[in-house]
Design a protein around this motif. Structure first.
Motif, mmCIF file in Angstrom:
data_model
loop_
_atom_site.group_PDB
_atom_site.id
_atom_site.type_symbol
_atom_site.label_atom_id
_atom_site.label_comp_id
_atom_site.label_asym_id
_atom_site.label_seq_id
_atom_site.Cartn_x
_atom_site.Cartn_y
_atom_site.Cartn_z
ATOM 1 N N ALA A 4 0.830 -1.208 0.000
ATOM 2 C CA ALA A 4 0.000 0.000 0.000
ATOM 3 C C ALA A 4 0.861 1.252 0.000
ATOM 4 C CB ALA A 4 -0.935 -0.011 1.208
ATOM 5 N N THR A 5 1.934 1.235 0.764
ATOM 6 C CA THR A 5 2.814 2.403 0.832
ATOM 7 C C THR A 5 3.460 2.681 -0.516
ATOM 8 O OG1 THR A 5 3.283 1.969 3.171
ATOM 9 C CG2 THR A 5 4.827 3.400 1.997
ATOM 10 N N TYR A 6 3.963 1.615 -1.167
ATOM 11 C CA TYR A 6 4.620 1.809 -2.459
ATOM 12 C C TYR A 6 3.639 2.353 -3.489
ATOM 13 C CZ TYR A 6 7.687 1.045 -6.415
ATOM 14 O OH TYR A 6 8.470 1.239 -7.532
ATOM 15 N N ASN A 7 2.391 1.938 -3.404
ATOM 16 C CA ASN A 7 1.410 2.361 -4.401
ATOM 17 C C ASN A 7 0.769 3.710 -4.092
ATOM 18 O OD1 ASN A 7 0.592 0.487 -6.776
ATOM 19 N ND2 ASN A 7 1.103 -0.910 -5.093
ATOM 20 N N ARG A 8 1.078 4.307 -2.950
ATOM 21 C CA ARG A 8 0.413 5.562 -2.585
ATOM 22 C C ARG A 8 0.604 6.651 -3.642
ATOM 23 N NH1 ARG A 8 2.057 6.283 2.736
ATOM 24 N NH2 ARG A 8 0.395 4.816 3.282
ATOM 25 N N LEU A 44 -12.821 -6.503 -13.930
ATOM 26 C CA LEU A 44 -11.500 -5.895 -14.058
ATOM 27 C C LEU A 44 -11.509 -4.515 -13.426
ATOM 28 C CD1 LEU A 44 -10.675 -6.808 -17.760
ATOM 29 C CD2 LEU A 44 -9.692 -7.858 -15.713
ATOM 30 N N LEU A 45 -10.535 -4.243 -12.573
ATOM 31 C CA LEU A 45 -10.381 -2.908 -12.033
ATOM 32 C C LEU A 45 -9.936 -1.963 -13.149
ATOM 33 C CD1 LEU A 45 -10.482 -4.680 -9.456
ATOM 34 C CD2 LEU A 45 -8.804 -3.135 -8.443
ATOM 35 N N PRO A 46 -10.300 -0.687 -13.091
ATOM 36 C CA PRO A 46 -10.040 0.206 -14.219
ATOM 37 C C PRO A 46 -8.642 0.805 -14.257
ATOM 38 C CG PRO A 46 -11.289 1.372 -12.551
ATOM 39 C CD PRO A 46 -11.164 -0.052 -12.073
ATOM 40 N N ILE A 47 -7.762 0.401 -13.349
ATOM 41 C CA ILE A 47 -6.394 0.938 -13.340
ATOM 42 C C ILE A 47 -5.412 -0.186 -13.049
ATOM 43 C CG2 ILE A 47 -7.043 3.276 -12.595
ATOM 44 C CD1 ILE A 47 -6.080 2.385 -9.743
ATOM 45 N N PRO A 48 -4.167 -0.060 -13.544
ATOM 46 C CA PRO A 48 -3.100 -0.959 -13.109
ATOM 47 C C PRO A 48 -2.481 -0.458 -11.820
ATOM 48 C CG PRO A 48 -2.255 0.538 -14.764
ATOM 49 C CD PRO A 48 -3.720 0.886 -14.583
ATOM 50 N N LEU A 49 -1.712 -1.331 -11.177
ATOM 51 C CA LEU A 49 -0.969 -0.944 -9.985
ATOM 52 C C LEU A 49 0.522 -1.167 -10.228
ATOM 53 C CD1 LEU A 49 -3.925 -2.033 -8.902
ATOM 54 C CD2 LEU A 49 -2.890 -1.483 -6.717
ATOM 55 N N SER A 50 1.313 -0.858 -9.224
ATOM 56 C CA SER A 50 2.757 -1.057 -9.325
ATOM 57 C C SER A 50 3.232 -1.913 -8.161
ATOM 58 C CB SER A 50 3.490 0.298 -9.326
ATOM 59 O OG SER A 50 3.278 0.986 -8.105
ATOM 60 N N ASP A 371 -6.800 1.389 -0.814
ATOM 61 C CA ASP A 371 -7.957 2.032 -1.440
ATOM 62 C C ASP A 371 -7.832 1.982 -2.956
ATOM 63 O OD1 ASP A 371 -9.046 2.634 1.017
ATOM 64 O OD2 ASP A 371 -8.171 4.643 1.111
ATOM 65 N N LEU A 372 -8.803 1.313 -3.590
ATOM 66 C CA LEU A 372 -8.797 1.105 -5.032
ATOM 67 C C LEU A 372 -10.170 1.397 -5.614
ATOM 68 C CD1 LEU A 372 -7.023 -2.393 -5.121
ATOM 69 C CD2 LEU A 372 -5.949 -0.170 -5.549
ATOM 70 N N PRO A 373 -10.224 1.754 -6.911
ATOM 71 C CA PRO A 373 -11.520 1.854 -7.584
ATOM 72 C C PRO A 373 -11.919 0.469 -8.098
ATOM 73 C CG PRO A 373 -9.797 2.570 -9.071
ATOM 74 C CD PRO A 373 -9.114 2.195 -7.778
ATOM 75 N N TYR A 374 -13.131 0.034 -7.765
ATOM 76 C CA TYR A 374 -13.575 -1.302 -8.162
ATOM 77 C C TYR A 374 -14.187 -1.309 -9.560
ATOM 78 C CZ TYR A 374 -15.719 -5.913 -7.797
ATOM 79 O OH TYR A 374 -16.082 -7.212 -8.007
ATOM 80 N N THR A 375 -14.830 -0.203 -9.953
ATOM 81 C CA THR A 375 -15.469 -0.113 -11.258
ATOM 82 C C THR A 375 -15.097 1.215 -11.912
ATOM 83 O OG1 THR A 375 -17.481 0.949 -10.431
ATOM 84 C CG2 THR A 375 -17.416 -1.475 -10.383
ATOM 85 N N ARG A 382 -11.768 0.775 0.310
ATOM 86 C CA ARG A 382 -10.763 -0.101 0.909
ATOM 87 C C ARG A 382 -10.953 -1.546 0.409
ATOM 88 N NH1 ARG A 382 -7.299 0.959 5.069
ATOM 89 N NH2 ARG A 382 -7.415 2.970 3.991
ATOM 90 N N HIS A 383 -9.861 -2.162 -0.023
ATOM 91 C CA HIS A 383 -9.878 -3.519 -0.546
ATOM 92 C C HIS A 383 -8.829 -4.385 0.151
ATOM 93 C CE1 HIS A 383 -12.172 -1.764 -3.848
ATOM 94 N NE2 HIS A 383 -12.368 -2.971 -4.357
ATOM 95 N N ASN A 384 -9.166 -5.653 0.322
ATOM 96 C CA ASN A 384 -8.174 -6.685 0.614
ATOM 97 C C ASN A 384 -7.619 -7.174 -0.720
ATOM 98 O OD1 ASN A 384 -8.736 -6.875 3.535
ATOM 99 N ND2 ASN A 384 -10.728 -7.613 2.837
ATOM 100 N N VAL A 385 -6.353 -7.539 -0.740
ATOM 101 C CA VAL A 385 -5.760 -7.986 -2.004
ATOM 102 C C VAL A 385 -4.937 -9.245 -1.801
ATOM 103 C CG1 VAL A 385 -5.673 -5.651 -2.974
ATOM 104 C CG2 VAL A 385 -3.677 -6.546 -1.776
#
Length: 444
Positions: A4-8, A44-50, A371-375, A382-385
């Motif tokens: 979560a910290t890296y993706n902030r 599918l979530l509408p964004i990629p992560l890192s 915290d992610l956008p689901y749609t 807030r999401h568990n991953v």
């Protein structure tokens, strides 16, 4: 670094990019892919992560160490047990003995694996190994490519995908054995499921290996002619159905094996997927078989796990708030019981119903979520991953992100979870990508 910290900073920029993402048409392209592939139920979530590149590399090394440790323990057990005893140990019927590739079991030369990794507040932990040719999630890399093409984001330019790694594995086997046909074979009941078939992999293979016959078939349509010894010797079958899909007592797989076809994989993978491996990894009795690096990977990345038995059950139930109880032979989040969510009596009853010795108890991993956008409405919640680390043919090839806003057991097929992709990048690369996005450039 904490996921979560890296993706902030990444997610802050994703929020700033929402107007551009909406007007780019990238999400419409992604939806068109799902419709074309009959995968309209795939969320599918509408964004990629890192993900931090050093973390990715460390997890890849640890995952390969776990697979290597597993192979060494399997060889040890095989030398001391009959095949029937091996099958019983991993809850498989003895009738499956002829459709297990025992050489492959003890070597692992054709491994396609998704290792499930849980981020925690202070690190990462492997929670499952899924070494099986039918494993899901590889198609998410194709989705990422479509999204990045639409956004003109160069996130995939240096990223090997699990689809590419699978193509390379199948190419290697074809060349080694002089085969002329590749058949991607799924179970007929999976047709029209609303989720991805193996059509995208078929397209990758057709582009990479135009000289070969490439087919996607369902088991009831598998041509009789290909089951003859003459044609079987020319054929590589990539098994796309799961063990629990089979409703014919194994008859079709027996016919495939008897044809002489090369199969990736037969049912040896059921033994490798069994959740009891995590209790074996944590058992010091096996550590003398392993290298120092393998033992270190277990100590650092495997949550403490024990086999449930009559002697320890009550103590485990007293500590249930800190544990997750898992059935050894189970799929898709089934029979995964978060101790804190159930009473001791309910857990005792569920464990007894399946059989006491079939369960493991694993340390629960604490993660505050992300915290992610689901749609495509881009409401960040807030999401568990759970991360799906692909280990194919001896190397890592990317990370899916399964995200759930309603459950700590993240299962895409429940309707409460969605997929994204985490692109490995260094902090410097992340900064360049973020700058490129802010300035609308195609290159970082």
């Amino acid at each position: 670094m904490n996921f979560a910290t890296y993706n902030r900073p990444w997610l802050e920029e994703m929020q700033a990019q929402v107007p551009y993402i909406r007007r780019s048409g990238a999400l419409e392209r992604l939806q068109s892919l799902l419709v074309e592939q009959g995968a309209h139920k795939t969320p599918l979530l509408p964004i990629p992560l890192s993900i931090d590149k050093r973390t990715f590399d460390a997890l890849a090394t640890a995952g390969l160490n776990l697979l290597s440790a597993q192979t060494k323990i399997l060889r040890y057990l095989h030398g001391r047990c009959s095949r029937a005893e091996m099958l019983r140990r991993f809850d498989m019927p003895e009738t499956m003995e002829p459709v297990v590739d025992w050489d492959e079991l003890l070597v692992g030369a054709h491994t396609i694996c998704r290792a499930d990794v849980l981020p925690s507040n202070d690190g990462y932990y492997f929670c499952e190994l899924n070494p099986d040719s039918s494993v899901g999630g590889t198609e998410v890399s194709d989705c990422l490519q479509v999204l990045c093409n639409g956004l003109r984001w160069p996130l995939t330019e240096t990223m090997e995908s699990p689809q590419q790694a699978t193509v390379q594995l199948l190419r290697r086997v074809v060349e080694q054995k002089g085969l002329q046909r590749i058949v991607l074979c799924d179970w007929t009941a999976n047709r029209g499921s609303g989720y991805f078939s193996f059509d995208l992999l078929r397209k990758h293979l057709a582009r990479a290996l135009p000289e070969l016959e490439i087919h996607l078939v369902y088991h009831t349509e598998y041509p009789e002619a290909w089951l003859t010894p003459e044609e079987g010797r020319r054929t590589l079958v990539h098994r796309g159905f799961m063990y629990n899909d089979m409703d014919d007592g194994g008859a079709f797989v027996h016919r495939l094996v008897n044809s002489g076809a090369t199969i990736i994989n037969t049912l040896e993978t059921e033994m490798r997927m069994h959740k009891s491996w995590f209790s074996m990894f944590c058992d010091p009795a096996y550590h003398h078989l392993l290298t120092a690096g393998e033992v270190e990977s277990i100590a650092r990345y495997v949550p403490h796990t024990v086999a449930v038995n009559r002697d320890n059950l009550e103590e485990l139930l007293r500590r249930k708030a800190d544990l997750v109880f898992k059935l050894g032979a189970s799929y898709g989040g089934e029979a995964v019981l978060i101790g804190a969510n159930h009473s001791a009596d309910a857990l005792r009853e569920a464990i007894a119903a399946k059989g006491l010795k079939l369960w493991i108890a694993q340390k629960a991993i604490v993660f505050d979520g992300i915290d992610l956008p689901y749609t495509s409405d881009f409401q960040f919640t807030r999401h568990n991953v759970v991360l799906g680390l692909f280990l194919i043919d001896g190397r890592a090839s990317g990370v899916t992100v399964g995200a759930s806003h309603g459950s700590k057991v993240v299962n895409i097929h429940t309707g409460k979870a969605g997929y994204s992709w985490a692109v490995p990048m260094t902090a410097e690369e992340q900064a360049r990508y973020l700058t490129a996005m802010r300035h609308g450039n195609a290159q970082p």
